[in-house]
Design a protein around this motif. Structure first.
Motif, PDB file in Angstrom:
ATOM      1  N   MET A  97      98.521  15.180  93.991  1.00 53.38           N
ATOM      2  CA  MET A  97      97.384  15.188  94.927  1.00 53.38           C
ATOM      3  C   MET A  97      96.016  15.201  94.223  1.00 53.38           C
ATOM      4  O   MET A  97      95.178  14.344  94.490  1.00 53.38           O
ATOM      5  N   ALA A 135      86.409  24.466 108.366  1.00 54.17           N
ATOM      6  CA  ALA A 135      85.289  23.575 108.046  1.00 54.17           C
ATOM      7  C   ALA A 135      85.292  23.190 106.568  1.00 54.17           C
ATOM      8  O   ALA A 135      85.726  23.991 105.731  1.00 54.17           O
ATOM      9  N   ASN A 172      95.633  35.229  99.554  1.00 49.62           N
ATOM     10  CA  ASN A 172      94.590  34.630  98.722  1.00 49.62           C
ATOM     11  C   ASN A 172      94.232  35.474  97.504  1.00 49.62           C
ATOM     12  O   ASN A 172      93.779  34.937  96.484  1.00 49.62           O
ATOM     13  N   GLY A 231      92.094  20.904  97.887  1.00 49.39           N
ATOM     14  CA  GLY A 231      92.259  20.656  99.319  1.00 49.39           C
ATOM     15  C   GLY A 231      90.972  20.158  99.951  1.00 49.39           C
ATOM     16  O   GLY A 231      90.179  19.460  99.310  1.00 49.39           O
ATOM     17  N   MET A 232      90.750  20.524 101.194  1.00 46.51           N
ATOM     18  CA  MET A 232      89.619  19.964 101.945  1.00 46.51           C
ATOM     19  C   MET A 232      88.267  20.339 101.321  1.00 46.51           C
ATOM     20  O   MET A 232      87.434  19.476 101.076  1.00 46.51           O
ATOM     21  N   THR A 233      88.067  21.636 101.077  1.00 41.35           N
ATOM     22  CA  THR A 233      86.756  22.015 100.523  1.00 41.35           C
ATOM     23  C   THR A 233      86.634  21.599  99.053  1.00 41.35           C
ATOM     24  O   THR A 233      85.558  21.183  98.627  1.00 41.35           O
ATOM     25  N   GLY A 283      93.476  28.476  97.935  1.00 44.65           N
ATOM     26  CA  GLY A 283      93.888  29.523  98.871  1.00 44.65           C
ATOM     27  C   GLY A 283      94.133  28.969 100.249  1.00 44.65           C
ATOM     28  O   GLY A 283      93.868  27.792 100.510  1.00 44.65           O
ATOM     29  N   LEU A 284      94.635  29.826 101.120  1.00 45.96           N
ATOM     30  CA  LEU A 284      94.925  29.380 102.478  1.00 45.96           C
ATOM     31  C   LEU A 284      93.663  29.423 103.328  1.00 45.96           C
ATOM     32  O   LEU A 284      92.871  30.347 103.203  1.00 45.96           O
ATOM     33  N   THR A 336      88.237  27.315  95.130  1.00 48.97           N
ATOM     34  CA  THR A 336      88.482  27.068  96.565  1.00 48.97           C
ATOM     35  C   THR A 336      89.968  27.225  96.876  1.00 48.97           C
ATOM     36  O   THR A 336      90.381  27.032  98.012  1.00 48.97           O
ATOM     37  N   GLN A 395      79.898  31.758  97.826  1.00 43.90           N
ATOM     38  CA  GLN A 395      79.172  30.898  98.768  1.00 43.90           C
ATOM     39  C   GLN A 395      79.473  31.284 100.203  1.00 43.90           C
ATOM     40  O   GLN A 395      80.615  31.253 100.609  1.00 43.90           O
ATOM     41  N   LEU A 448      75.799  28.149 104.023  1.00 36.68           N
ATOM     42  CA  LEU A 448      76.541  27.610 105.166  1.00 36.68           C
ATOM     43  C   LEU A 448      76.125  28.295 106.476  1.00 36.68           C
ATOM     44  O   LEU A 448      75.804  27.620 107.470  1.00 36.68           O
ATOM     45  N   LEU A 464      84.654  30.398  96.803  1.00 43.39           N
ATOM     46  CA  LEU A 464      84.587  29.947  98.193  1.00 43.39           C
ATOM     47  C   LEU A 464      85.726  30.531  99.037  1.00 43.39           C
ATOM     48  O   LEU A 464      85.609  30.687 100.244  1.00 43.39           O
ATOM     49  N   ASN A 478      88.346  32.605 101.114  1.00 38.35           N
ATOM     50  CA  ASN A 478      88.215  33.762 102.013  1.00 38.35           C
ATOM     51  C   ASN A 478      89.316  34.787 101.797  1.00 38.35           C
ATOM     52  O   ASN A 478      90.407  34.416 101.346  1.00 38.35           O
ATOM     53  N   ASP A 525      94.894  21.435  91.243  1.00 37.37           N
ATOM     54  CA  ASP A 525      95.667  21.942  92.383  1.00 37.37           C
ATOM     55  C   ASP A 525      97.116  22.094  91.945  1.00 37.37           C
ATOM     56  O   ASP A 525      97.542  21.475  90.966  1.00 37.37           O
TER      57      ASP A 525
HETATM   58  O1  TXD Z   1      82.033  29.290 103.276  1.00 34.84           O
HETATM   59  C1  TXD Z   1      83.086  29.626 102.844  1.00 34.84           C
HETATM   60  N1  TXD Z   1      83.164  30.571 101.900  1.00 34.84           N
HETATM   61  C2  TXD Z   1      84.331  28.963 103.321  1.00 34.84           C
HETATM   62  C3  TXD Z   1      85.584  29.384 102.802  1.00 34.84           C
HETATM   63  C4  TXD Z   1      84.248  27.775 104.120  1.00 34.84           C
HETATM   64  C5  TXD Z   1      85.385  27.013 104.327  1.00 34.84           C
HETATM   65  C6  TXD Z   1      86.677  27.369 103.789  1.00 34.84           C
HETATM   66  N2  TXD Z   1      86.719  28.677 103.235  1.00 34.84           N
HETATM   67  C7  TXD Z   1      87.934  29.109 102.553  1.00 34.84           C
HETATM   68  O2  TXD Z   1      88.167  28.306 101.410  1.00 34.84           O
HETATM   69  C8  TXD Z   1      89.196  28.982 103.392  1.00 34.84           C
HETATM   70  O3  TXD Z   1      89.325  30.053 104.295  1.00 34.84           O
HETATM   71  C9  TXD Z   1      90.248  28.999 102.306  1.00 34.84           C
HETATM   72  O4  TXD Z   1      90.511  30.337 101.919  1.00 34.84           O
HETATM   73  C10 TXD Z   1      89.576  28.255 101.128  1.00 34.84           C
HETATM   74  C11 TXD Z   1      90.045  26.808 100.987  1.00 34.84           C
HETATM   75  O5  TXD Z   1      89.841  26.130 102.177  1.00 34.84           O
HETATM   76  P1  TXD Z   1      90.302  24.589 102.307  1.00 34.84           P
HETATM   77  O6  TXD Z   1      89.859  24.126 103.633  1.00 34.84           O
HETATM   78  O7  TXD Z   1      89.893  23.834 101.106  1.00 34.84           O
HETATM   79  O8  TXD Z   1      91.897  24.773 102.324  1.00 34.84           O
HETATM   80  P2  TXD Z   1      93.005  23.671 101.927  1.00 34.84           P
HETATM   81  O9  TXD Z   1      92.579  22.309 102.367  1.00 34.84           O
HETATM   82  O10 TXD Z   1      94.302  24.197 102.410  1.00 34.84           O
HETATM   83  O11 TXD Z   1      92.982  23.674 100.333  1.00 34.84           O
HETATM   84  C12 TXD Z   1      93.383  24.770  99.581  1.00 34.84           C
HETATM   85  C13 TXD Z   1      94.091  24.216  98.377  1.00 34.84           C
HETATM   86  C14 TXD Z   1      95.409  23.496  98.690  1.00 34.84           C
HETATM   87  O12 TXD Z   1      95.330  22.141  98.264  1.00 34.84           O
HETATM   88  C15 TXD Z   1      96.450  24.269  97.896  1.00 34.84           C
HETATM   89  O13 TXD Z   1      97.486  23.462  97.374  1.00 34.84           O
HETATM   90  C16 TXD Z   1      95.586  24.873  96.798  1.00 34.84           C
HETATM   91  O14 TXD Z   1      94.404  25.280  97.465  1.00 34.84           O
HETATM   92  N3  TXD Z   1      96.198  25.989  96.106  1.00 34.84           N
HETATM   93  C17 TXD Z   1      96.056  26.166  94.777  1.00 34.84           C
HETATM   94  N4  TXD Z   1      95.393  25.451  93.861  1.00 34.84           N
HETATM   95  C18 TXD Z   1      95.455  25.886  92.581  1.00 34.84           C
HETATM   96  N5  TXD Z   1      96.132  26.984  92.196  1.00 34.84           N
HETATM   97  C19 TXD Z   1      96.807  27.730  93.104  1.00 34.84           C
HETATM   98  N6  TXD Z   1      97.477  28.833  92.710  1.00 34.84           N
HETATM   99  C20 TXD Z   1      96.786  27.320  94.459  1.00 34.84           C
HETATM  100  N7  TXD Z   1      97.341  27.802  95.603  1.00 34.84           N
HETATM  101  C21 TXD Z   1      96.958  26.981  96.597  1.00 34.84           C
END
Ligand code: TXD
Length: 312
Positions: A38, A225, A95, A11-13, A79-80, A77, A143, A147, A118, A120, A33
């Protein structure tokens, strides 16, 4: 390249971490993912950027874990992210399940990896990954601190109209709104912030730093972020792969430091090729210690909730 970093969650991070890492040309990258197509699409797009910047990095996107085998570093990374009004702790149930799966799948194929977490709620998810991998705690790090410190550095540099390079900030504690920005140890060109910024302005900076993640969540409306969190991960990966012995703040397993045990918590650590080499213990004044205890109570609660949820 003979180094490999696998990023779970595209996803984004996750994808932005791949971007910052590819620019550094320090490892091949695998992006995993669950969403079909994607990670493959993002990896192919990023791969096609490499000729333009002249970097020979191989980037693979996939929905299974096969390509992660033999990774030097696993970044989780998946998770929601938060929605406006949510705290990081609200993400625990969903998560914990996702991070468990990602951890158990990756450790089978990369038993010697170092993990950077990463997802949360960060400190609890790092604890979970450490327990499930059964790795020595030095090889699992969360991490947050780079940040949180970078946010504070940004606000201080703006306040004083100086280069961000002149500003060093240290933020300890859990990755939540009770984190502890250390104004006495933080400095601009070696001078303590307490000597150059009036108390009311400094307090405003501390508060904005603590709520820095929430400020972005409410602006974005969906998601949280990602540029700054991801570059923080890239810095940690580089410190490990290049064995830099870099001192940064990160979430580490506590074995009595700062009076804390059996939990992950944000502290200054030294990072090198084997992961966390050392935890640095600052002398804290009364107010700083009290803030740290408050933050630790929050993290303790979330860690206990995790232990009730998952048998560790
Ligand atoms: O500084 C920090 N630690 C943080 C943490 C800063 C920013 C974001 N932070 C946390 O990272 C945020 O609260 C989330 O718990 C994670 C991921 O954040 P992101 O912004 O990347 O979320 P996205 O864009 O929704 O991406 C999460 C991806 C998404 O594409 C899902 O399809 C995928 O996780 N996902 C999975 N991938 C693999 N395997 C499984 N089981 C899975 N479930 C969801």
């Amino acid at each position: 390249m003979n180094t490999k970093v696998s990023i779970i969650g595209g996803g984004m991070t996750g994808s932005t971490t791949a971007h910052w890492l590819a620019e550094r040309e320090i490892a091949d990258i695998v992006l995993v993912d669950i969403v079909e197509g994607m990670p493959q699409g993002k990896a192919l797009d990023l791969q096609q950027a490499m000729p333009v910047i002249g970097k020979d990095v191989k980037i693979i996107g996939t929905n299974d874990y096969e390509a992660t085998a033999g990774s030097d570093i696993i970044v989780i990374t998946a998770g929601l992210p938060r929605k406006p009004g949510m705290s990081r702790d609200d993400l625990l149930n969903a998560n914990a399940e996702i991070v468990s799966k990602a951890t158990l799948e990756t450790i089978k194929k990369s038993p010697n990896a170092i993990y950077i977490i990463l997802t949360n709620p960060l400190d609890a998810m790092a604890y979970l990954a450490m327990k499930l991998t059964n790795l020595p705690p030095d090889r699992v790090v969360g991490q947050a601190g780079i940040l949180d410190s970078a946010r504070m550095r940004t606000f201080v540099a703006e306040e004083l109209h100086v280069s961000v390079e002149n500003v060093q900030c240290y933020v300890l504690g859990g990755h939540g709104d009770e984190m502890v920005p250390l104004t006495r140890h933080s400095n601009v060109a070696g001078i303590s912030l307490r000597d150059v910024i009036p108390p009311d302005r400094l307090e405003a900076i501390v508060n904005r730093t603590r709520k820095g993640g929430g400020e972005i969540v409410s602006l974005l409306k969906t998601g949280s972020a990602y540029y700054a969190p991801s570059v923080a991960v890239a810095q940690m990966v580089e410190a490990i792969l290049k064995d830099k012995h870099l001192i940064i703040s990160a979430s580490a397993f506590m074995k009595g430091e700062y009076g804390l045990k059996d939990m992950y918590f944000g502290v200054p650590v030294q990072l090198g090729r084997n992961g966390i080499e050392k935890i640095i213990v600052y002398d804290l004044d009364k107010q700083e210690s009290e803030s740290l205890i408050k933050s630790a109570e929050d993290v303790r609660q979330t860690t206990d909730a995790l232990k009730n949820l998952v048998k560790l």
